[in-house]
Motif scaffolding. Structure first.
Motif, PDB file in Angstrom:
ATOM      1  N   HIS A   1       0.837  -1.199   0.000  1.00  0.00           N
ATOM      2  CA  HIS A   1       0.000   0.000   0.000  1.00  0.00           C
ATOM      3  C   HIS A   1       0.874   1.252   0.000  1.00  0.00           C
ATOM      4  CE1 HIS A   1       0.600  -1.070   4.312  1.00  0.00           C
ATOM      5  NE2 HIS A   1       0.929   0.215   4.365  1.00  0.00           N
ATOM      6  N   THR A   2       0.254   2.405  -0.301  1.00  0.00           N
ATOM      7  CA  THR A   2       0.962   3.682  -0.299  1.00  0.00           C
ATOM      8  C   THR A   2       0.133   4.703   0.475  1.00  0.00           C
ATOM      9  OG1 THR A   2      -0.081   4.722  -2.231  1.00  0.00           O
ATOM     10  CG2 THR A   2       1.759   3.213  -2.658  1.00  0.00           C
ATOM     11  N   SER A   3       0.705   5.891   0.634  1.00  0.00           N
ATOM     12  CA  SER A   3      -0.075   6.995   1.187  1.00  0.00           C
ATOM     13  C   SER A   3      -1.099   7.439   0.137  1.00  0.00           C
ATOM     14  CB  SER A   3       0.843   8.170   1.552  1.00  0.00           C
ATOM     15  OG  SER A   3       1.375   8.755   0.380  1.00  0.00           O
ATOM     16  N   TRP A   4      -2.093   8.177   0.579  1.00  0.00           N
ATOM     17  CA  TRP A   4      -3.118   8.712  -0.319  1.00  0.00           C
ATOM     18  C   TRP A   4      -2.533   9.736  -1.288  1.00  0.00           C
ATOM     19  CZ3 TRP A   4      -8.395   7.534  -0.589  1.00  0.00           C
ATOM     20  CH2 TRP A   4      -8.861   6.636   0.386  1.00  0.00           C
ATOM     21  N   ASP A   5      -1.429  10.373  -0.908  1.00  0.00           N
ATOM     22  CA  ASP A   5      -0.846  11.415  -1.748  1.00  0.00           C
ATOM     23  C   ASP A   5       0.463  10.963  -2.414  1.00  0.00           C
ATOM     24  OD1 ASP A   5       0.358  11.398   0.751  1.00  0.00           O
ATOM     25  OD2 ASP A   5       0.277  13.555   1.036  1.00  0.00           O
ATOM     26  N   ASN A   6       0.649   9.658  -2.551  1.00  0.00           N
ATOM     27  CA  ASN A   6       1.786   9.141  -3.309  1.00  0.00           C
ATOM     28  C   ASN A   6       1.599   9.561  -4.768  1.00  0.00           C
ATOM     29  OD1 ASN A   6       3.292   7.113  -5.012  1.00  0.00           O
ATOM     30  ND2 ASN A   6       3.882   6.360  -2.988  1.00  0.00           N
ATOM     31  N   VAL A   7       2.677   9.901  -5.443  1.00  0.00           N
ATOM     32  CA  VAL A   7       2.604  10.354  -6.829  1.00  0.00           C
ATOM     33  C   VAL A   7       1.934   9.313  -7.734  1.00  0.00           C
ATOM     34  CG1 VAL A   7       4.911   9.528  -7.487  1.00  0.00           C
ATOM     35  CG2 VAL A   7       3.895  11.490  -8.672  1.00  0.00           C
ATOM     36  N   LEU A   8       2.005   8.045  -7.371  1.00  0.00           N
ATOM     37  CA  LEU A   8       1.402   6.993  -8.182  1.00  0.00           C
ATOM     38  C   LEU A   8      -0.115   7.118  -8.262  1.00  0.00           C
ATOM     39  CD1 LEU A   8       3.505   3.905  -7.022  1.00  0.00           C
ATOM     40  CD2 LEU A   8       3.855   5.349  -9.043  1.00  0.00           C
ATOM     41  N   THR A   9      -0.727   7.768  -7.274  1.00  0.00           N
ATOM     42  CA  THR A   9      -2.190   7.942  -7.314  1.00  0.00           C
ATOM     43  C   THR A   9      -2.604   8.826  -8.489  1.00  0.00           C
ATOM     44  OG1 THR A   9      -2.183   9.860  -5.824  1.00  0.00           O
ATOM     45  CG2 THR A   9      -2.420   7.670  -4.811  1.00  0.00           C
ATOM     46  N   VAL A  10      -1.687   9.671  -8.943  1.00  0.00           N
ATOM     47  CA  VAL A  10      -1.962  10.576 -10.068  1.00  0.00           C
ATOM     48  C   VAL A  10      -1.435   9.979 -11.372  1.00  0.00           C
ATOM     49  CG1 VAL A  10      -1.493  12.863 -11.023  1.00  0.00           C
ATOM     50  CG2 VAL A  10      -1.909  12.601  -8.579  1.00  0.00           C
ATOM     51  N   THR A  11      -0.192   9.476 -11.329  1.00  0.00           N
ATOM     52  CA  THR A  11       0.430   8.968 -12.555  1.00  0.00           C
ATOM     53  C   THR A  11      -0.078   7.586 -12.961  1.00  0.00           C
ATOM     54  OG1 THR A  11       2.310   8.062 -11.320  1.00  0.00           O
ATOM     55  CG2 THR A  11       2.535  10.311 -12.208  1.00  0.00           C
ATOM     56  N   HIS A  12      -0.469   6.775 -11.988  1.00  0.00           N
ATOM     57  CA  HIS A  12      -0.930   5.405 -12.271  1.00  0.00           C
ATOM     58  C   HIS A  12      -2.078   5.004 -11.340  1.00  0.00           C
ATOM     59  CE1 HIS A  12       2.373   4.620 -15.013  1.00  0.00           C
ATOM     60  NE2 HIS A  12       3.174   5.184 -14.131  1.00  0.00           N
ATOM     61  N   PRO A  13      -3.208   5.687 -11.414  1.00  0.00           N
ATOM     62  CA  PRO A  13      -4.317   5.337 -10.514  1.00  0.00           C
ATOM     63  C   PRO A  13      -4.831   3.912 -10.744  1.00  0.00           C
ATOM     64  CG  PRO A  13      -5.037   6.903 -12.193  1.00  0.00           C
ATOM     65  CD  PRO A  13      -3.546   6.787 -12.315  1.00  0.00           C
ATOM     66  N   ASP A  14      -4.566   3.351 -11.927  1.00  0.00           N
ATOM     67  CA  ASP A  14      -4.993   1.983 -12.231  1.00  0.00           C
ATOM     68  C   ASP A  14      -4.181   0.939 -11.466  1.00  0.00           C
ATOM     69  OD1 ASP A  14      -2.892   2.990 -13.941  1.00  0.00           O
ATOM     70  OD2 ASP A  14      -3.034   1.129 -15.103  1.00  0.00           O
ATOM     71  N   TRP A  15      -3.112   1.356 -10.784  1.00  0.00           N
ATOM     72  CA  TRP A  15      -2.303   0.425 -10.002  1.00  0.00           C
ATOM     73  C   TRP A  15      -2.878   0.198  -8.601  1.00  0.00           C
ATOM     74  CZ3 TRP A  15       3.473   2.137 -10.964  1.00  0.00           C
ATOM     75  CH2 TRP A  15       3.800   1.901 -12.312  1.00  0.00           C
TER      76      TRP A  15
END
Length: 193
Positions: A135-149
């Protein structure tokens, strides 16, 4: 019950010397351990709480004492920046990773961490890094760049790890091969540091 009786009957007919040879060889194989970690005590390092400064530099001053205590492996709790969105408490959880390639600035810099690792290795000790892979934080950059992950609910919203009350993190979805590649690459980054 019948199966157990059959096994016992077979073992009674098995030549004792072969059974002893098998058991001896099996125990030798199971107890052979040539890896670097054999019999090395592990000491878990919580950088924030270990010293009054809560920094890599502050922790480095304790390496001789830890070595004298017999620590052979220093296992660092996550050293990455901690997410701010939905943070629990004022400091947040180490396990709410905002950037897998970054260092929590409270602890110091990447260069200071490198120097600390070099000092640990120079004393003949090893380093493990706690890796937060599910899991990651809610504001990890991946939430924007790869929300499908990420795993999502029926409405397409990010979700905390199922079966937990961890409201400060969201679950990753490893059905995506690209996520696996990203994590492998991020771990490799730390191996060559």
């Amino acid at each position: 019950m019948k199966r157990n009786d059959d096994i016992l009957k077979y073992l009674k007919s098995f030549p004792l010397y072969l059974l002893l040879l098998f058991l001896t060889q099996s125990s030798l194989v199971c107890q052979t351990h040539h890896d670097w970690s054999y019999n090395l005590p592990i000491y878990e390092v919580n950088v924030r709480q270990y010293t009054s400064t809560g920094t890599f530099a502050g922790f480095a001053t304790h390496l001789d004492r830890l070595k004298e205590l017999g620590a052979g492996i220093l296992w660092f709790m996550p050293i990455h920046p901690i997410g701010v969105q939905n943070r629990i408490g004022s400091l947040g959880s180490y396990y709410s990773v905002k950037d897998y390639y970054g260092v929590n600035s409270e602890f110091g810099t990447l260069d200071q961490f490198r120097m600390l690792v070099d000092s640990i290795h120079a004393k003949g000790m090893y380093v493990l890094m706690d890796w937060v892979g599910n899991h990651t934080s809610w504001d990890n950059v991946l939430t924007v760049t790869h929300p499908d992950w990420y795993a999502k609910d029926g409405n397409g919203n990010f979700i905390p790890p199922p079966g937990t009350n961890w409201s400060d993190v969201i679950q990753l979805n490893y059905s995506k091969p690209e996520l696996r590649t990203y994590m492998i690459d991020a771990m490799k980054f730390w191996l060559i540091q």
